[in-house]
Design a protein around this motif. Structure first.
Motif, PDB file in Angstrom:
ATOM      1  N   LEU A  36       0.826  -1.208   0.000  1.00  0.00           N
ATOM      2  CA  LEU A  36       0.000   0.000   0.000  1.00  0.00           C
ATOM      3  C   LEU A  36       0.861   1.259   0.000  1.00  0.00           C
ATOM      4  CD1 LEU A  36      -2.817  -1.106   2.469  1.00  0.00           C
ATOM      5  CD2 LEU A  36      -3.031  -0.748   0.002  1.00  0.00           C
ATOM      6  N   MET A  37       1.967   1.241   0.757  1.00  0.00           N
ATOM      7  CA  MET A  37       2.836   2.411   0.770  1.00  0.00           C
ATOM      8  C   MET A  37       3.444   2.663  -0.606  1.00  0.00           C
ATOM      9  SD  MET A  37       6.131   3.448   3.147  1.00  0.00           S
ATOM     10  CE  MET A  37       7.350   2.579   2.146  1.00  0.00           C
ATOM     11  N   ASP A  38       3.712   1.589  -1.347  1.00  0.00           N
ATOM     12  CA  ASP A  38       4.298   1.728  -2.676  1.00  0.00           C
ATOM     13  C   ASP A  38       3.282   2.194  -3.715  1.00  0.00           C
ATOM     14  OD1 ASP A  38       6.818   0.947  -1.800  1.00  0.00           O
ATOM     15  OD2 ASP A  38       6.479  -1.176  -2.263  1.00  0.00           O
ATOM     16  N   HIS A  39       1.994   2.152  -3.370  1.00  0.00           N
ATOM     17  CA  HIS A  39       0.961   2.515  -4.333  1.00  0.00           C
ATOM     18  C   HIS A  39       0.099   3.698  -3.866  1.00  0.00           C
ATOM     19  CE1 HIS A  39       2.005  -1.541  -5.717  1.00  0.00           C
ATOM     20  NE2 HIS A  39       1.475  -1.214  -6.879  1.00  0.00           N
ATOM     21  N   MET A  40       0.424   4.252  -2.698  1.00  0.00           N
ATOM     22  CA  MET A  40      -0.374   5.353  -2.164  1.00  0.00           C
ATOM     23  C   MET A  40       0.536   6.412  -1.554  1.00  0.00           C
ATOM     24  SD  MET A  40      -3.236   3.013  -0.165  1.00  0.00           S
ATOM     25  CE  MET A  40      -4.099   4.414   0.568  1.00  0.00           C
ATOM     26  N   THR A  41       0.024   7.633  -1.458  1.00  0.00           N
ATOM     27  CA  THR A  41       0.713   8.695  -0.730  1.00  0.00           C
ATOM     28  C   THR A  41       0.141   8.771   0.681  1.00  0.00           C
ATOM     29  OG1 THR A  41      -0.899  10.390  -1.354  1.00  0.00           O
ATOM     30  CG2 THR A  41       0.955  10.005  -2.870  1.00  0.00           C
ATOM     31  N   VAL A  42       0.758   9.541   1.533  1.00  0.00           N
ATOM     32  CA  VAL A  42       0.220   9.740   2.879  1.00  0.00           C
ATOM     33  C   VAL A  42      -1.147  10.407   2.797  1.00  0.00           C
ATOM     34  CG1 VAL A  42       0.547  10.991   5.046  1.00  0.00           C
ATOM     35  CG2 VAL A  42       2.475   9.798   4.000  1.00  0.00           C
ATOM     36  N   GLU A  43      -1.299  11.326   1.845  1.00  0.00           N
ATOM     37  CA  GLU A  43      -2.599  11.989   1.665  1.00  0.00           C
ATOM     38  C   GLU A  43      -3.659  10.968   1.261  1.00  0.00           C
ATOM     39  OE1 GLU A  43       0.302  13.097   0.427  1.00  0.00           O
ATOM     40  OE2 GLU A  43       0.491  14.803   1.813  1.00  0.00           O
ATOM     41  N   ASP A  44      -3.275  10.026   0.402  1.00  0.00           N
ATOM     42  CA  ASP A  44      -4.190   8.939   0.028  1.00  0.00           C
ATOM     43  C   ASP A  44      -4.580   8.122   1.261  1.00  0.00           C
ATOM     44  OD1 ASP A  44      -4.034   9.600  -2.677  1.00  0.00           O
ATOM     45  OD2 ASP A  44      -2.388   8.207  -3.066  1.00  0.00           O
ATOM     46  N   ALA A  45      -3.594   7.880   2.119  1.00  0.00           N
ATOM     47  CA  ALA A  45      -3.831   7.082   3.319  1.00  0.00           C
ATOM     48  C   ALA A  45      -4.841   7.764   4.231  1.00  0.00           C
ATOM     49  CB  ALA A  45      -2.511   6.847   4.060  1.00  0.00           C
ATOM     50  N   ILE A  46      -4.710   9.075   4.390  1.00  0.00           N
ATOM     51  CA  ILE A  46      -5.631   9.830   5.246  1.00  0.00           C
ATOM     52  C   ILE A  46      -7.052   9.757   4.691  1.00  0.00           C
ATOM     53  CG2 ILE A  46      -6.232  12.147   6.072  1.00  0.00           C
ATOM     54  CD1 ILE A  46      -3.180  12.752   6.059  1.00  0.00           C
ATOM     55  N   ALA A  47      -7.173   9.955   3.378  1.00  0.00           N
ATOM     56  CA  ALA A  47      -8.491   9.904   2.745  1.00  0.00           C
ATOM     57  C   ALA A  47      -9.082   8.498   2.815  1.00  0.00           C
ATOM     58  CB  ALA A  47      -8.380  10.359   1.286  1.00  0.00           C
ATOM     59  N   THR A  48      -8.237   7.495   2.602  1.00  0.00           N
ATOM     60  CA  THR A  48      -8.697   6.110   2.636  1.00  0.00           C
ATOM     61  C   THR A  48      -9.199   5.724   4.022  1.00  0.00           C
ATOM     62  OG1 THR A  48      -7.167   5.460   0.877  1.00  0.00           O
ATOM     63  CG2 THR A  48      -7.994   3.707   2.309  1.00  0.00           C
ATOM     64  N   LYS A  49      -8.462   6.120   5.034  1.00  0.00           N
ATOM     65  CA  LYS A  49      -8.861   5.804   6.409  1.00  0.00           C
ATOM     66  C   LYS A  49     -10.222   6.404   6.735  1.00  0.00           C
ATOM     67  CE  LYS A  49      -7.191   6.038  11.184  1.00  0.00           C
ATOM     68  NZ  LYS A  49      -6.021   6.406  12.036  1.00  0.00           N
ATOM     69  N   ALA A  50     -10.422   7.668   6.359  1.00  0.00           N
ATOM     70  CA  ALA A  50     -11.697   8.335   6.631  1.00  0.00           C
ATOM     71  C   ALA A  50     -12.843   7.634   5.909  1.00  0.00           C
ATOM     72  CB  ALA A  50     -11.611   9.804   6.213  1.00  0.00           C
TER      73      ALA A  50
END
Length: 313
Positions: A14-28
């Motif tokens: 997931l880290m290799d395919h997402m940014t931290v911003e993506d992670a924040i949006a995905t979590k929400a």
């Protein structure tokens, strides 16, 4: 709330395919949809073994933004609670929240993402490597079961000792016949019980220590005898059986897989999370080896998952 568990390879993916911003949006978004994306202390320990310091720190930071603030219970917590429930086929509902020191640290890291991991990396690394060395023995024993002519003496001796304890299990003494596959699975399960439960070989041992202290048992072999006589179900049902199944599914490889110990620990969560995500082919082998269709359906390889872009509102 559904619990989706991500073992270490999936977190890396997931880290290799997402940014931290993506992670924040995905979590929400996932929380809004009733899905709590979780990791465990096993995931964190494996991440902390990452040799590349920059990648290790980036991965921890990424995970702080993507995964829930609560860790799933550690393997010792799961096993001791399973024993206390009477080792049922179906466990009573309970909150899957760890009370370990690892969990406390992780909660602080998620609540304040500017914080850094303060646990002793070297101690975790040394301890984990020691456990992996021990796992080599049982891996060799499984291979020995298929070809006795290539076994070292120490492996043959281990096999013999575990065979003796297997014969002392009440259901075996009462005449239950075991086929070769069942014998091997039970012996591997006994080995994990010996090393993990009776010898307390793990980083988070407090639940196990308390368990034996209440029973007043200090000697390792006395503990194993207690399990054989009083907790025989533990050999053929529950967490140790899943661990043994994972080990056997990997033992066909010619070379010892260094990550097999962590794979065995991650496999425990198949019985507790609603879904388990991985990029490790060994979990596909486990999926084929587990007899219960419900558990088979919980294992998902990341190549089977479609990632869609969303934005954080």
């Amino acid at each position: 709330m559904e619990i989706w568990y991500f073992e270490t390879s999936a977190a890396n993916y997931l880290m290799d395919h997402m940014t931290v911003e993506d992670a924040i949006a995905t979590k929400a978004l996932q929380l809004k949809m009733g899905r709590d994306w979780r990791i465990s202390s096993v995931t964190l320990q494996e991440i902390l073994m990452t040799a590349d310091v920059e990648r290790r720190e980036n991965l921890i930071y990424f995970c702080q933004h993507l995964f829930g603030r609560e860790l799933l219970p550690s393997p010792p917590e799961i096993i001791i609670d399973y024993i206390r429930q009477g080792m049922p086929r179906v466990e009573n509902h309970r909150e899957l929240i760890s009370g370990s020191r690892f969990a406390e640290v992780w909660r602080e890291l998620v609540d304040d993402t500017s914080r850094e991991f303060q646990l002793d990396h070297k101690h975790i690394l040394d301890s984990s490597r020691g456990i992996q060395d021990i796992t080599k023995m049982v891996h060799a024993m499984v291979k020995h079961s298929a070809d006795t002519t290539t076994s070292e003496k120490s492996v043959a001796e281990l096999d013999s000792i575990l065979s003796d304890y297997l014969k002392e299990l009440p259901f075996v003494k009462e005449g239950r016949t075991l086929n070769k596959s069942q014998e091997l699975t039970h012996k591997v399960s006994l080995y994990f019980i010996l090393t993990f439960l009776c010898s307390e070989i793990f980083l988070e041992n407090e639940p196990i220590k308390q368990f034996w202290e209440k029973l007043g048992l200090e000697n390792i072999l006395c503990r194993l005898t207690y399990v054989v006589n009083e907790l025989p179900i533990l050999v053929h049902r529950g967490p140790f059986l899943v661990m043994a199944t994972m080990m056997i599914s990997q033992a066909t490889t010619k070379k010892f897989p260094r990550g097999v110990w962590f794979d065995c620990l991650h496999s425990i969560y198949v019985s507790y999370a609603d879904k388990l995500f991985t990029t490790d082919a060994h979990f596909q082998s486990l999926r084929e080896s587990i007899p219960e269709p419900i558990l088979q359906k919980r294992i998902h390889h990341m190549k089977e998952v479609i990632l869609k872009k969303t934005t954080h509102e």
